[in-house]
Design a protein around this motif. Structure first.
Motif, short mmCIF file in Angstrom:
data_model
loop_
_atom_site.label_atom_id
_atom_site.label_comp_id
_atom_site.label_asym_id
_atom_site.label_seq_id
_atom_site.Cartn_x
_atom_site.Cartn_y
_atom_site.Cartn_z
N ASP A 1 0.84 -1.20 0.00
CA ASP A 1 0.00 0.00 0.00
C ASP A 1 0.88 1.25 0.00
N ASP B 1 0.23 3.97 1.70
CA ASP B 1 0.09 4.80 2.90
C ASP B 1 1.12 4.54 3.98
N GLN C 1 1.56 2.09 5.83
CA GLN C 1 1.15 1.22 6.95
C GLN C 1 2.02 -0.03 6.94
N ARG D 1 2.31 -3.77 11.65
CA ARG D 1 1.63 -2.83 10.74
C ARG D 1 1.48 -1.49 11.45
N ARG E 1 -1.35 4.75 9.40
CA ARG E 1 -1.25 5.47 8.13
C ARG E 1 -0.36 6.70 8.32
MG MG Z 1 -4.01 1.58 4.75
#
Ligand code: MG
Ligand code: UDP
Length: 317
Positions: free
Chosen positions: A92, A94, A96, A196, A199
């Motif tokens: 992703d 972002d 994360q 994780r 964001r």
């Molecule tokens: Mg995300």
């Protein structure tokens, strides 16, 4: 070895400059050749402009821009169809999933000789209780419904090799549930544990509707058990009705109950059976809807622009 990093983006102008820097730094630090494939999934903000700017300054940055929003799974598919690496990493934008762990995933891939290295979240920071709770329940429900076993707490963040990429190109289905498809494929798969993060900027682009659509792609794409639910529910209600009839008959014989029409029990039975029927028709609808989409055979996505791709090595299927 060449590494393709596939990065879907939807309205990500807040996080993009930082992400592009972090992805470039990490990939420069490895000894491998690389390409960053950003897929702009029909963003309405300045995502495309930003991406075109990066691509202009840096030949490693490639951009695929869709004609409209086709969704995260289709954005990732477009990246996979067009990448030229020996291995590809899906991640992703972002942050994360920290790009800094990509070199470690590549090490795991090289050391284990595996075809897929899938990232398992052993901790999720900055996500709501509801999101973590529903995800936990969902993955376990999917496993109990489906005939296959999927790794839990695993998203699309993973490394796949050329063999898997080539196998992926043979999947013509439209409602793709990528994490399911990759584990369905088999090959040698190795987990990689990571934390994780929150964001880095902006808000989630996965609306409740998109989350439901992904969840149903998983269940209805990998399990036929819901179709059989009608039989179980029907059998159950027949037994309940039989038991009820026997009970009324006994009451009648023993003279305890006069034949006063049982208004409430009648209503309850009708409503219950109506609910069961609508529910099972809804399940049939999901499958028929999927069949309808597959038979139309429309493309999964439409590309508006492709920047920095080699026209002589056009990998689009
Ligand atoms: Mg995300
Ligand atoms: N995304 C996309 N198309 C969409 C929705 C999301 O390409 O329609 C991308 C988004 O830009 C991000 C990734 O998919 O790179 C995951 O989305 P997000 O981080 O918003 O989801 P969450 O992590 O909150 O589940």
């Amino acid at each position: 070895m060449k590494v393709s990093v596939i990065i879907p983006c939807y309205n990500e102008e807040e996080v993009l400059p930082l992400s592009h820097k972090r992805f470039s730094q990490v990939m420069e630090s490895t000894a491998h050749d690389y390409e960053l494939i950003f897929v702009n999934d029909g963003s309405k903000d300045h995502t495309e402009e930003l991406l075109l700017g990066f691509a202009n300054d840096d030949p490693h940055t490639k951009v695929i821009s869709f004609s409209r929003n086709f969704g995260h799974q289709n954005a990732v598919s477009a990246g996979l169809h067009n990448c030229t690496g020996d291995i590809a990493v899906i991640i992703d934008v972002d942050l994360q999933d920290p790009p800094e762990v990509i070199p470690q995933m590549i090490d795991t891939y090289l050391k284990e000789g595996s075809n897929v290295v899938y990232a398992v979240r052993n901790k999720r920071e900055g996500e709501t209780f509801m999101k973590k709770f529903t995800a936990k329940i969902y993955y376990r429900m999917l496993n109990s419904l489906s005939d296959y076993t999927f790794p839990v707490d695993t998203g699309d963040f993973r490394l796949i090799d050329r063999k898997v990429l080539d196998a992926f190109k043979q999947f013509p289905e439209k409602h793709k549930y990528l994490r399911g498809l990759f584990s369905w494929m088999g090959f040698k798969q190795t987990p990689f544990y990571y934390t994780r993060n929150e964001r880095a900027a902006g808000r989630t682009k996965y609306s409740i509707r998109k989350m439901f659509s992904l969840a149903s792609a998983g269940i209805f794409g990998f399990s036929k058990k819901p179709l059989k639910l009608a039989i179980s529910l029907g059998t159950l209600s027949i037994f309940i009705a039989l038991a009820f009839a026997i009970w009324i008959f006994i009451m009648y014989l023993s003279g305890k109950e006069s034949i006063v029409p049982g208004w409430s029990s009648t209503i309850i039975t009708i409503v219950f059976l109506g609910g069961v029927q609508l529910f099972t028709i809804g399940i049939l609808g999901e499958y028929i809807g999927n069949i309808f989409d597959e038979t139309k055979n429309r493309p999964e996505y439409i590309i508006d622009k492709k920047i920095n791709f080699d026209p002589h090595n056009n990998q689009t299927i």
